[in-house]
Scaffold this active site. Structure first.
Site, PDB file in Angstrom:
ATOM      1  N   HIS A  20     -31.679  36.244 -23.576  1.00 30.76           N
ATOM      2  CA  HIS A  20     -32.293  36.287 -24.900  1.00 30.76           C
ATOM      3  C   HIS A  20     -31.341  36.934 -25.905  1.00 30.76           C
ATOM      4  CE1 HIS A  20     -35.571  36.216 -27.706  1.00 30.76           C
ATOM      5  NE2 HIS A  20     -35.423  37.502 -27.954  1.00 30.76           N
ATOM      6  N   ASP A  28     -16.207  20.994 -31.331  1.00 29.87           N
ATOM      7  CA  ASP A  28     -15.529  19.700 -31.325  1.00 29.87           C
ATOM      8  C   ASP A  28     -14.139  19.859 -30.698  1.00 29.87           C
ATOM      9  OD1 ASP A  28     -13.771  20.718 -33.322  1.00 29.87           O
ATOM     10  OD2 ASP A  28     -15.038  19.952 -34.926  1.00 29.87           O
ATOM     11  N   HIS A  99     -17.344  28.058 -43.048  1.00 26.04           N
ATOM     12  CA  HIS A  99     -16.706  27.897 -41.741  1.00 26.04           C
ATOM     13  C   HIS A  99     -16.051  29.192 -41.259  1.00 26.04           C
ATOM     14  CE1 HIS A  99     -13.600  26.307 -38.901  1.00 26.04           C
ATOM     15  NE2 HIS A  99     -14.690  25.718 -38.442  1.00 26.04           N
ATOM     16  N   TYR A 121     -16.287  19.398 -38.555  1.00 24.70           N
ATOM     17  CA  TYR A 121     -17.119  20.616 -38.583  1.00 24.70           C
ATOM     18  C   TYR A 121     -18.398  20.477 -37.759  1.00 24.70           C
ATOM     19  CZ  TYR A 121     -14.012  21.884 -42.418  1.00 24.70           C
ATOM     20  OH  TYR A 121     -12.903  22.173 -43.180  1.00 24.70           O
ATOM     21  N   ALA A 122     -18.324  19.798 -36.630  1.00 23.92           N
ATOM     22  CA  ALA A 122     -19.512  19.603 -35.781  1.00 23.92           C
ATOM     23  C   ALA A 122     -19.813  20.825 -34.919  1.00 23.92           C
ATOM     24  CB  ALA A 122     -19.315  18.375 -34.890  1.00 23.92           C
ATOM     25  N   ASN A 123     -19.033  21.876 -35.045  1.00 19.72           N
ATOM     26  CA  ASN A 123     -19.200  23.081 -34.235  1.00 19.72           C
ATOM     27  C   ASN A 123     -20.509  23.783 -34.551  1.00 19.72           C
ATOM     28  OD1 ASN A 123     -16.347  22.710 -33.529  1.00 19.72           O
ATOM     29  ND2 ASN A 123     -16.017  23.389 -35.626  1.00 19.72           N
TER      30      ASN A 123
END
Length: 156
Positions: A20, A28, A99, A121-123
């Site tokens: 938790h 990417d 970012h 920027y798919a992170n």
């Protein structure tokens, strides 16, 4: 021998150690190496696997309470791509931040999963926790869009 679900033993081991409020990064192919952070590199070729494919597999065994992505993702990608990511993150709060700010979250993560994704920027940084109701998620996503619109207006 595993026959269903996530088959990669390093990834299964990593996910088993997330507790938790711990965070996990799905990145990417262009995301830099982070010494000191356990990295499971499952990239094979361009777009295999994608961030969304990994997210779908991970979410079956990982409760995401909060997700962080770069504001630049919203600016650089099509509406269809943005909607696909928001659908995949349904049920958790999603915040978009610069970012560089997102990258500051990485050293605190339990681990990083590197994909072959080529989407700009798919992170994402996923924080383990309670899932949100549909109503709460929609409200937060609406606020994220408004916040990003205000951010864009202030830049001009």
């Amino acid at each position: 021998m595993l026959i269903t679900g996530i088959l990669n033993p390093a990834l299964v081991s990593l996910l088993a150690r997330v507790r938790h409020t711990n965070s996990l990064v799905i990145a990417d192919r262009g995301f830099p190496l982070w010494p000191g952070i356990e990295t499971v590199d499952i990239s094979l070729v361009d777009n295999v696997p994608t961030v969304l494919q990994v997210l779908a597999a991970v979410r079956k065994n990982f409760v995401v309470g909060q997700a962080y992505m770069a504001q630049e993702f919203l600016k650089e990608n099509s509406r269809g791509t943005k909607n696909a990511f928001l659908r995949a993150l349904r049920g958790c709060a999603v915040d978009f931040e610069p970012h560089e700010q997102l990258r500051q979250r990485v050293p605190k993560a339990i681990g990083l999963i590197r994909t072959g994704d080529t989407i700009q920027y798919a992170n994402m940084v996923l924080v383990s926790g309670r899932e949100r109701s549909e109503e709460h998620t929609s409200e937060l996503q609406s606020q994220s869009t408004i916040s990003y619109a205000v951010f864009c207006l202030k830049k001009k």
